[in-house]
Design an enzyme around this catalytic site. Structure first.
Site, PDB file in Angstrom:
ATOM      1  N   GLY A   1       0.813  -1.205   0.000  1.00  0.00           N
ATOM      2  CA  GLY A   1       0.000   0.000   0.000  1.00  0.00           C
ATOM      3  C   GLY A   1       0.848   1.257   0.000  1.00  0.00           C
ATOM      4  O   GLY A   1       0.574   2.218  -0.744  1.00  0.00           O
ATOM      5  N   ASP A   2       1.898   1.274   0.811  1.00  0.00           N
ATOM      6  CA  ASP A   2       2.803   2.417   0.857  1.00  0.00           C
ATOM      7  C   ASP A   2       3.522   2.596  -0.469  1.00  0.00           C
ATOM      8  O   ASP A   2       3.670   3.719  -0.976  1.00  0.00           O
ATOM      9  CB  ASP A   2       3.832   2.234   1.975  1.00  0.00           C
ATOM     10  CG  ASP A   2       3.213   2.322   3.357  1.00  0.00           C
ATOM     11  OD1 ASP A   2       2.849   3.423   3.774  1.00  0.00           O
ATOM     12  OD2 ASP A   2       3.084   1.279   4.006  1.00  0.00           O
ATOM     13  N   THR A   3       3.992   1.498  -1.030  1.00  0.00           N
ATOM     14  CA  THR A   3       4.751   1.580  -2.271  1.00  0.00           C
ATOM     15  C   THR A   3       3.873   2.041  -3.432  1.00  0.00           C
ATOM     16  O   THR A   3       4.296   2.869  -4.258  1.00  0.00           O
ATOM     17  CB  THR A   3       5.388   0.223  -2.592  1.00  0.00           C
ATOM     18  OG1 THR A   3       6.180  -0.198  -1.475  1.00  0.00           O
ATOM     19  CG2 THR A   3       6.268   0.317  -3.815  1.00  0.00           C
TER      20      THR A   3
END
Length: 406
Positions: free
Chosen positions: A173-175
């Site tokens: 999700g962060d990436t």
């Protein structure tokens, strides 16, 4: 390749201020730095970015840090202090891009809102990454990538049917949010070329995940269909699955093209599949997917993974093994593509890190400098660049507003 031999990256000369920590904001800045941008990473004095202590440590510092912070310079600032905030304004006045991934309202609380910074520098592009975005009823909730993956629809699908949904194993999700942020920055730079003006990019973690969910929403809208977990299969596409082999490994086989399926049928000795009109297209194969999967599974169960892959490769059927990182590190294709890059650490030891993607023919990215080992390693240089004298820098250090190199 030695630093002196590298060509200037396509973002050479771009000045970036990174105020984020951990994953999403720093990954976006890392991607820009890999392609030549001068990234000044602002860390809190003392411990610095918490990522420095995440997962496996070498000589007290995370190995992950060497990937996430390569090609960056470290400036240690206490952002709660008014003088530190003034330094950020000075940096922003000369920067092209500012990246932050704090909870909405934090920048405003420090007097560093995009409006305030862009009043100083109208050409500034501000990337803001947060769990739920800068607006909406959830904006003030704390949001991490794992929560965003669930809200974005991904976690519901990552499971075997009837079992607990699992995470994919990395902070996807962060990436994804970081990559959407980089896309936004590049779009904003193009707009600035034409208009001379910067803008704000608002990326929500859950929206970055949701943007990759393919036909999930229109299928629900049109048919009321709620896609569920399907394990290793690809729902609605057949055959595409993981099949157990005689040595206990799995072969991933994607035989879902019409002509590919005929070649697959020949390889597994089920020639009647190739001539069956009900299996001539994907819709028909989906209707008979259990029968097809069973036949493929019977064939793979009598062969090792290597034997399965060799036969399918010869027939032109897409297939592969499930790689561990040990497989990746030993793979000749990874090596040939420059994806296993050896980096000499400050202590003289060497580690292997992922190479730079995407591959540009004329202006490739590259590893120009190691991640800053010390918190605030480049503090003096950066502060001199924005006009502070050695005496002023010394006073700020004495008061703990900026960090000393340690």
């Amino acid at each position: 390749m030695e630093t002196s031999q590298r060509k200037a990256g396509p973002l050479d000369g771009l000045k970036v201020v990174e105020l984020g920590q951990l994953i999403a904001g720093p990954f976006a800045a890392k991607t820009l730095a890999d392609f030549g941008a001068d990234v000044v990473k602002i860390e809190p004095p003392g411990a610095g970015d918490p990522l420095r202590k995440w997962r496996l440590l070498k000589d007290g510092t995370s190995i992950w840090w060497q990937v996430q912070s390569r090609n960056k310079r470290s400036l240690a600032l206490d952002l709660k202090d008014a003088q530190a905030q003034e330094i950020v304004r000075r940096l922003a006045s000369e920067a092209d891009v500012l990246i932050e991934n704090f909870r909405p309202g934090a920048m405003e609380g420090w007097g560093l809102s995009p409006d305030a910074l862009m009043a100083i520098n109208p050409r500034l592009i501000v990337l803001r990454i947060s769990g739920y975005g800068q607006t909406g009823p959830y904006r003030d909730r704390p949001g991490f990538g794992v929560v965003a993956e669930a809200m974005g629809g991904l976690r519901h699908l990552t499971a075997e049917p009837g079992r607990v949904p699992v995470r994919v194993g990395v902070s996807i999700g962060d990436t994804l949010a970081a990559l959407h942020g980089v896309i936004g920055i590049l779009l904003a730079l193009q707009h600035r070329h034409a208009s001379g003006k910067g803008q704000v990019i608002d990326v929500a973690l859950y929206e970055a995940v949701f943007n990759c969910m393919e036909s999930l929403l229109p299928e629900y809208s049109a048919f009321g269909a709620v896609r569920g977990a399907a394990g290793s299969a690809l729902p609605g596409i057949a055959p595409s699955n993981a099949y157990l082999c005689s040595d206990g490994g799995y072969a991933l086989i994607a035989g879902n093209g019409d002509s590919i399926f005929k070649r697959l049928a020949a390889v597994i000795g089920r020639h009647e599949f190739a001539t069956d009109p009900e299996l001539a297209d994907n819709a028909g194969r989906v209707a008979h997917v259990e029968r097809i999967d069973a036949a493929i599974g019977d064939w793979t169960a009598a062969r090792t993974v290597d034997e399965v892959l060799a036969a399918l490769d010869k027939a032109g059927v897409p297939a592969g093994r499930i790689y561990t990182v040990a497989d990746i590190a030993a793979d000749p294709h990874y090596a040939a593509r420059g994806m296993l890059e050896s980096v000499r650490m400050d202590d003289g030891s060497e580690i292997t890190v992922p190479g730079v993607v995407p591959k540009l023919s004329a202006t490739p990215g590259g590893h120009r400098r190691n991640a800053p080992l010390a918190v605030g390693q480049d503090t003096d240089d950066v502060l001199r660049e924005v006009g502070l004298t050695p005496a002023q820098i010394g006073e700020l250090k004495a008061r703990g507003i900026v960090g000393n190199k340690t």
